[in-house]
Motif scaffolding. Sequence first.
Motif, PDB file in Angstrom:
ATOM      1  N   PRO A  24      47.508  27.776   0.914  1.00  0.00           N
ATOM      2  CA  PRO A  24      48.153  26.676   0.204  1.00  0.00           C
ATOM      3  C   PRO A  24      47.104  25.753  -0.427  1.00  0.00           C
ATOM      4  O   PRO A  24      46.156  25.355   0.242  1.00  0.00           O
ATOM      5  N   THR A  27      49.160  19.852   0.119  1.00  0.00           N
ATOM      6  CA  THR A  27      50.301  19.602   1.016  1.00  0.00           C
ATOM      7  C   THR A  27      51.644  19.612   0.293  1.00  0.00           C
ATOM      8  O   THR A  27      52.679  19.453   0.929  1.00  0.00           O
ATOM      9  N   PHE A  28      51.634  19.815  -1.023  1.00  0.00           N
ATOM     10  CA  PHE A  28      52.895  19.964  -1.753  1.00  0.00           C
ATOM     11  C   PHE A  28      53.417  21.392  -1.690  1.00  0.00           C
ATOM     12  O   PHE A  28      54.546  21.660  -2.075  1.00  0.00           O
ATOM     13  N   ASP A  29      52.596  22.307  -1.230  1.00  0.00           N
ATOM     14  CA  ASP A  29      53.004  23.706  -1.097  1.00  0.00           C
ATOM     15  C   ASP A  29      54.097  23.810  -0.038  1.00  0.00           C
ATOM     16  O   ASP A  29      53.973  23.211   1.028  1.00  0.00           O
ATOM     17  N   PRO A  30      55.172  24.557  -0.295  1.00  0.00           N
ATOM     18  CA  PRO A  30      56.268  24.677   0.685  1.00  0.00           C
ATOM     19  C   PRO A  30      55.828  25.235   2.041  1.00  0.00           C
ATOM     20  O   PRO A  30      56.443  24.954   3.063  1.00  0.00           O
ATOM     21  N   ARG A  31      54.751  26.007   2.057  1.00  0.00           N
ATOM     22  CA  ARG A  31      54.265  26.558   3.330  1.00  0.00           C
ATOM     23  C   ARG A  31      53.728  25.473   4.244  1.00  0.00           C
ATOM     24  O   ARG A  31      53.720  25.636   5.462  1.00  0.00           O
ATOM     25  N   TYR A  32      53.288  24.359   3.668  1.00  0.00           N
ATOM     26  CA  TYR A  32      52.796  23.244   4.485  1.00  0.00           C
ATOM     27  C   TYR A  32      53.924  22.695   5.359  1.00  0.00           C
ATOM     28  O   TYR A  32      53.764  22.513   6.565  1.00  0.00           O
ATOM     29  N   ILE A  33      55.047  22.436   4.764  1.00  0.00           N
ATOM     30  CA  ILE A  33      56.194  21.894   5.502  1.00  0.00           C
ATOM     31  C   ILE A  33      56.766  22.929   6.473  1.00  0.00           C
ATOM     32  O   ILE A  33      57.187  22.594   7.579  1.00  0.00           O
ATOM     33  N   ALA A  34      56.732  24.191   6.060  1.00  0.00           N
ATOM     34  CA  ALA A  34      57.325  25.255   6.880  1.00  0.00           C
ATOM     35  C   ALA A  34      56.465  25.632   8.083  1.00  0.00           C
ATOM     36  O   ALA A  34      56.949  26.290   9.004  1.00  0.00           O
ATOM     37  N   ASP A  43      48.794  27.500   7.853  1.00  0.00           N
ATOM     38  CA  ASP A  43      49.040  27.023   6.499  1.00  0.00           C
ATOM     39  C   ASP A  43      48.905  25.515   6.358  1.00  0.00           C
ATOM     40  O   ASP A  43      48.368  25.028   5.372  1.00  0.00           O
ATOM     41  N   CYS A  44      49.364  24.758   7.346  1.00  0.00           N
ATOM     42  CA  CYS A  44      49.281  23.304   7.191  1.00  0.00           C
ATOM     43  C   CYS A  44      47.830  22.831   7.255  1.00  0.00           C
ATOM     44  O   CYS A  44      47.421  21.954   6.498  1.00  0.00           O
TER      45      CYS A  44
END
Length: 108
Positions: A24, A27-34, A43-44
């Motif tokens: 990623p 932190t705007f990448d969807p994998r960060y939140i997931a 990923d985060c």
Amino acid sequence: MTRGRTVHGYVQFRDGSRIPYPVPPNTFDPRYIACTQHRVACDCREAELAEDRADLNAELKSLREVFRRVLGDHPNGCMCTGCQVFRESRLHFLIDDTLPGPMEKTNV
């Protein structure tokens, strides 16, 4: 599941095999939140590291531009406050060899 580690856009496994996996970029990448595992190279953490590196590079670029704009045409040996701060701060890695005056790389 075989555990692997992230190496420059790939996940590398113990047997040496690799599969493409772009980390990623921020932190705007969807994998960060997931991300829920929070392990080494998850990923985060990769997203936070990439974002921190991008922020640092932007700050260094800004410093480089300021030093070039303010001190770029000063003569060697100039003792103005700006040149003294530049020499004492050991920020010579910010500039290249093509600049004249106090902006030249020196052994400080």
